[in-house]
Write a protein that holds these residues in place. Sequence first.
Motif: not given
Length: 381
Positions: A280-282, A286-287, A307-308, A320-321
């Motif tokens: 889901l993250l753009p 790696p996080l 997050t970063d 959803q995010m």
Amino acid sequence: MARPPDLIDDAVTEILLRLPPDDPACLVRASLVCKAWRELLTGPAFLRRYRAFHGAPPLLGYSHNVYDEVPYARFVAADARASPFSAPAFGRLNWWVLECRHGRVLVQSFERHASSNLLVWDPITGVQHQVPVHMTYFCHTAAVLCGVAGCDHLNCHGGPFLVVSICIPYEEEEEQAVDFISACVYSSETGACTSSPSIQFDAYIEERPSLLARDALYFTLQQGRRILKYDLVGQGLQVIDAPDMFDGLAYGNLHLWSWQAGPYGVAEWVQGRVIKLSTLLPTTGPLISLGVIGFLEGGTYTIFVSTDVGIFAVMPKSEQMKKVCEGGFHHAIAPYMSFYTPGTGGVLIFNLYNALCAPYTFLWCCFLLCSLKSFSQTISK
């Protein structure tokens, strides 16, 4: 045939009723169209219908703390163009925001001349209330909530509230042998403080906002490895060990857990769904920095994740995010939810320059008025 005035008034009310509550500028602009609209929008009957129609109060923004020589509480608007708060109005030097709930902000004050180090602030009305703390106790963290039984929490401004402080005796603090902890509950209605029975305690209390679920408050301990529960009905404290995956995050996934009664009536952790944040993250990398830093209560079921690449609001129901802030890791945030309608603000008056000078304001008002004129001509035939 003359136009039926009651039908026109009903049409205006129904249109204004549907203005989005998360964009308070719309209500301010509408109240400046004419005197009749202003009287309607500030009337208690319309405001009750408006809040009931939209349900849960909207998210206006969130507060987080920074320390740069002195403590500083900083506010980030959910939508900078629609926020009724300016940064200087909400952000304060020597303030440390503990949490926000039911339209109020609980602040730990480090101001030199403050009569109490805890205060409850209503940003909508501007009212501040000093919370007395028992001199024989040291307050580690605290929570604020509405003090009206059965309240729907759509308009708690000006009503009584409770402050639950998690405290230890000063003599225990001085001896550095903290074995007991208790909860002190302050009622703004009675002005009295009551204490819960003490329990043995050997954990570090985090300075994070609490979570209100049903009739209990939950505080995080030891970086989320343990949880302190305060029962608002039974007025007792209980320490709960968190699941092995104590922060709910692993390998870029958000693991949802629930505290349920087991087959023999003993409460235990039950793992639920797993939300794959990496999909889901753009970002494709790696996080590295990933953490749960806040929640939205009241049936919205929203989890804030740092997050970063920024802070995101995760809706577990729909998976959803939505990005709510740019990059920068935060230890915790305190979301602020409230209706902001014309006539409810005391000190924090909406920035009329932004409300009136937005490029689409004039077109918006003209479109609404033309629509009403066309509607009146139609029903008059």
